[in-house]
Scaffold this motif. Structure first.
Motif, PDB file in Angstrom:
ATOM      1  N   MET A 102       0.830  -1.198   0.000  1.00 10.55           N
ATOM      2  CA  MET A 102       0.000   0.000   0.000  1.00 10.55           C
ATOM      3  C   MET A 102       0.872   1.258   0.000  1.00 10.55           C
ATOM      4  O   MET A 102       0.534   2.260  -0.622  1.00 10.55           O
ATOM      5  CB  MET A 102      -0.918  -0.011   1.229  1.00 10.55           C
ATOM      6  CG  MET A 102      -1.901   1.120   1.297  1.00 10.55           C
ATOM      7  SD  MET A 102      -3.080   0.943   2.663  1.00 10.55           S
ATOM      8  CE  MET A 102      -2.028   1.051   4.074  1.00 10.55           C
ATOM      9  N   LEU A 103       2.030   1.179   0.656  1.00 12.98           N
ATOM     10  CA  LEU A 103       2.946   2.312   0.726  1.00 12.98           C
ATOM     11  C   LEU A 103       3.930   2.352  -0.447  1.00 12.98           C
ATOM     12  O   LEU A 103       4.741   3.268  -0.544  1.00 12.98           O
ATOM     13  CB  LEU A 103       3.714   2.263   2.050  1.00 12.98           C
ATOM     14  CG  LEU A 103       2.852   2.451   3.296  1.00 12.98           C
ATOM     15  CD1 LEU A 103       3.637   2.102   4.553  1.00 12.98           C
ATOM     16  CD2 LEU A 103       2.298   3.861   3.359  1.00 12.98           C
ATOM     17  N   GLY A 104       3.876   1.351  -1.320  1.00 14.26           N
ATOM     18  CA  GLY A 104       4.743   1.327  -2.494  1.00 14.26           C
ATOM     19  C   GLY A 104       6.197   1.010  -2.174  1.00 14.26           C
ATOM     20  O   GLY A 104       7.098   1.455  -2.887  1.00 14.26           O
ATOM     21  N   ILE A 105       6.427   0.250  -1.106  1.00 20.10           N
ATOM     22  CA  ILE A 105       7.788  -0.095  -0.695  1.00 20.10           C
ATOM     23  C   ILE A 105       8.113  -1.511  -1.168  1.00 20.10           C
ATOM     24  O   ILE A 105       7.347  -2.438  -0.934  1.00 20.10           O
ATOM     25  CB  ILE A 105       7.927   0.014   0.844  1.00 20.10           C
ATOM     26  CG1 ILE A 105       7.691   1.467   1.269  1.00 20.10           C
ATOM     27  CG2 ILE A 105       9.287  -0.485   1.310  1.00 20.10           C
ATOM     28  CD1 ILE A 105       7.613   1.665   2.762  1.00 20.10           C
ATOM     29  N   LYS A 106       9.231  -1.671  -1.819  1.00 17.39           N
ATOM     30  CA  LYS A 106       9.680  -2.982  -2.307  1.00 17.39           C
ATOM     31  C   LYS A 106      10.252  -3.800  -1.153  1.00 17.39           C
ATOM     32  O   LYS A 106      10.743  -3.240  -0.168  1.00 17.39           O
ATOM     33  CB  LYS A 106      10.762  -2.815  -3.380  1.00 17.39           C
ATOM     34  CG  LYS A 106      10.337  -2.017  -4.579  1.00 17.39           C
ATOM     35  CD  LYS A 106       9.707  -2.924  -5.571  1.00 17.39           C
ATOM     36  CE  LYS A 106       9.419  -2.162  -6.854  1.00 17.39           C
ATOM     37  NZ  LYS A 106       8.502  -2.865  -7.684  1.00 17.39           N
ATOM     38  N   GLN A 107      10.218  -5.126  -1.316  1.00 22.51           N
ATOM     39  CA  GLN A 107      10.802  -6.007  -0.305  1.00 22.51           C
ATOM     40  C   GLN A 107      12.279  -5.684  -0.083  1.00 22.51           C
ATOM     41  O   GLN A 107      12.757  -5.701   1.053  1.00 22.51           O
ATOM     42  CB  GLN A 107      10.646  -7.476  -0.712  1.00 22.51           C
ATOM     43  CG  GLN A 107       9.225  -7.983  -0.590  1.00 22.51           C
ATOM     44  CD  GLN A 107       9.091  -9.433  -1.027  1.00 22.51           C
ATOM     45  OE1 GLN A 107       9.845  -9.920  -1.859  1.00 22.51           O
ATOM     46  NE2 GLN A 107       8.105 -10.102  -0.458  1.00 22.51           N
ATOM     47  N   GLU A 108      12.992  -5.390  -1.144  1.00 22.91           N
ATOM     48  CA  GLU A 108      14.415  -5.065  -1.037  1.00 22.91           C
ATOM     49  C   GLU A 108      14.639  -3.824  -0.175  1.00 22.91           C
ATOM     50  O   GLU A 108      15.583  -3.769   0.613  1.00 22.91           O
ATOM     51  CB  GLU A 108      15.029  -4.835  -2.427  1.00 22.91           C
ATOM     52  CG  GLU A 108      15.068  -6.063  -3.305  1.00 22.91           C
ATOM     53  CD  GLU A 108      13.781  -6.284  -4.113  1.00 22.91           C
ATOM     54  OE1 GLU A 108      12.769  -5.567  -3.906  1.00 22.91           O
ATOM     55  OE2 GLU A 108      13.794  -7.201  -4.952  1.00 22.91           O
ATOM     56  N   ALA A 109      13.776  -2.823  -0.338  1.00 27.41           N
ATOM     57  CA  ALA A 109      13.902  -1.586   0.433  1.00 27.41           C
ATOM     58  C   ALA A 109      13.619  -1.829   1.909  1.00 27.41           C
ATOM     59  O   ALA A 109      14.320  -1.299   2.780  1.00 27.41           O
ATOM     60  CB  ALA A 109      12.965  -0.518  -0.119  1.00 27.41           C
ATOM     61  N   LEU A 110      12.613  -2.650   2.201  1.00 28.84           N
ATOM     62  CA  LEU A 110      12.316  -2.975   3.602  1.00 28.84           C
ATOM     63  C   LEU A 110      13.482  -3.748   4.208  1.00 28.84           C
ATOM     64  O   LEU A 110      13.893  -3.481   5.340  1.00 28.84           O
ATOM     65  CB  LEU A 110      11.007  -3.768   3.712  1.00 28.84           C
ATOM     66  CG  LEU A 110      10.577  -4.167   5.125  1.00 28.84           C
ATOM     67  CD1 LEU A 110      10.473  -2.958   6.053  1.00 28.84           C
ATOM     68  CD2 LEU A 110       9.254  -4.924   5.072  1.00 28.84           C
ATOM     69  N   ALA A 111      14.040  -4.693   3.456  1.00 27.55           N
ATOM     70  CA  ALA A 111      15.194  -5.465   3.940  1.00 27.55           C
ATOM     71  C   ALA A 111      16.365  -4.532   4.241  1.00 27.55           C
ATOM     72  O   ALA A 111      17.028  -4.665   5.281  1.00 27.55           O
ATOM     73  CB  ALA A 111      15.588  -6.511   2.904  1.00 27.55           C
ATOM     74  N   TYR A 112      16.623  -3.583   3.368  1.00 29.27           N
ATOM     75  CA  TYR A 112      17.712  -2.627   3.568  1.00 29.27           C
ATOM     76  C   TYR A 112      17.503  -1.841   4.864  1.00 29.27           C
ATOM     77  O   TYR A 112      18.423  -1.659   5.654  1.00 29.27           O
ATOM     78  CB  TYR A 112      17.805  -1.676   2.371  1.00 29.27           C
ATOM     79  CG  TYR A 112      18.844  -0.599   2.541  1.00 29.27           C
ATOM     80  CD1 TYR A 112      20.190  -0.870   2.289  1.00 29.27           C
ATOM     81  CD2 TYR A 112      18.483   0.675   2.950  1.00 29.27           C
ATOM     82  CE1 TYR A 112      21.155   0.123   2.455  1.00 29.27           C
ATOM     83  CE2 TYR A 112      19.432   1.663   3.126  1.00 29.27           C
ATOM     84  CZ  TYR A 112      20.771   1.383   2.881  1.00 29.27           C
ATOM     85  OH  TYR A 112      21.717   2.355   3.060  1.00 29.27           O
ATOM     86  N   GLU A 113      16.279  -1.385   5.092  1.00 31.17           N
ATOM     87  CA  GLU A 113      15.971  -0.600   6.293  1.00 31.17           C
ATOM     88  C   GLU A 113      16.083  -1.439   7.572  1.00 31.17           C
ATOM     89  O   GLU A 113      16.427  -0.913   8.626  1.00 31.17           O
ATOM     90  CB  GLU A 113      14.569   0.010   6.189  1.00 31.17           C
ATOM     91  CG  GLU A 113      14.437   1.089   5.149  1.00 31.17           C
ATOM     92  CD  GLU A 113      15.275   2.318   5.456  1.00 31.17           C
ATOM     93  OE1 GLU A 113      15.433   2.670   6.647  1.00 31.17           O
ATOM     94  OE2 GLU A 113      15.791   2.932   4.511  1.00 31.17           O
ATOM     95  N   LEU A 114      15.799  -2.737   7.476  1.00 32.42           N
ATOM     96  CA  LEU A 114      15.895  -3.614   8.646  1.00 32.42           C
ATOM     97  C   LEU A 114      17.340  -3.945   8.993  1.00 32.42           C
ATOM     98  O   LEU A 114      17.626  -4.341  10.120  1.00 32.42           O
ATOM     99  CB  LEU A 114      15.096  -4.897   8.421  1.00 32.42           C
ATOM    100  CG  LEU A 114      13.582  -4.750   8.566  1.00 32.42           C
ATOM    101  CD1 LEU A 114      12.869  -5.994   8.056  1.00 32.42           C
ATOM    102  CD2 LEU A 114      13.203  -4.468  10.013  1.00 32.42           C
TER     103      LEU A 114
END
Length: 92
Positions: free
Chosen positions: A22-34
């Protein structure tokens, strides 16, 4: 099994995916932030989990800027079996 206030089962991983998309965030971007221990594949596996550990759930909700709970509810927003309305997210 975790349930919502109506007794319906909650699939926290699926809800993480819903909010992320819904927020338009890719799995890769979430992984990077984690952090360095995370990859796109691990995010995919996380989104398949019915129950997510509290620490990870807290990190994800902070990254996605989603409140962990709504006023009057004891369940995580990410933990809802149905998506809260925009009104609930803004005003609660």
């Amino acid at each position: 099994m975790i349930t919502d206030h109506d007794g319906r089962p909650i699939h926290q991983g699926r809800n993480i995916k819903r909010f992320r998309e819904m927020l338009g965030i890719k799995q890769e971007a979430l992984a990077y932030e984690l952090g360095a221990d995370w990859s796109q594949k691990e995010i995919s596996l996380l989104e398949q989990k019915e129950t997510v550990e509290d620490g990870i759930l807290a990190q994800v909700s902070e990254i996605l800027k989603i409140p962990r709970c709504l006023s009057g509810y004891k369940k995580y927003v990410i933990g809802y079996s149905t998506m809260p309305s925009k009104h609930e997210l803004i005003y609660n």
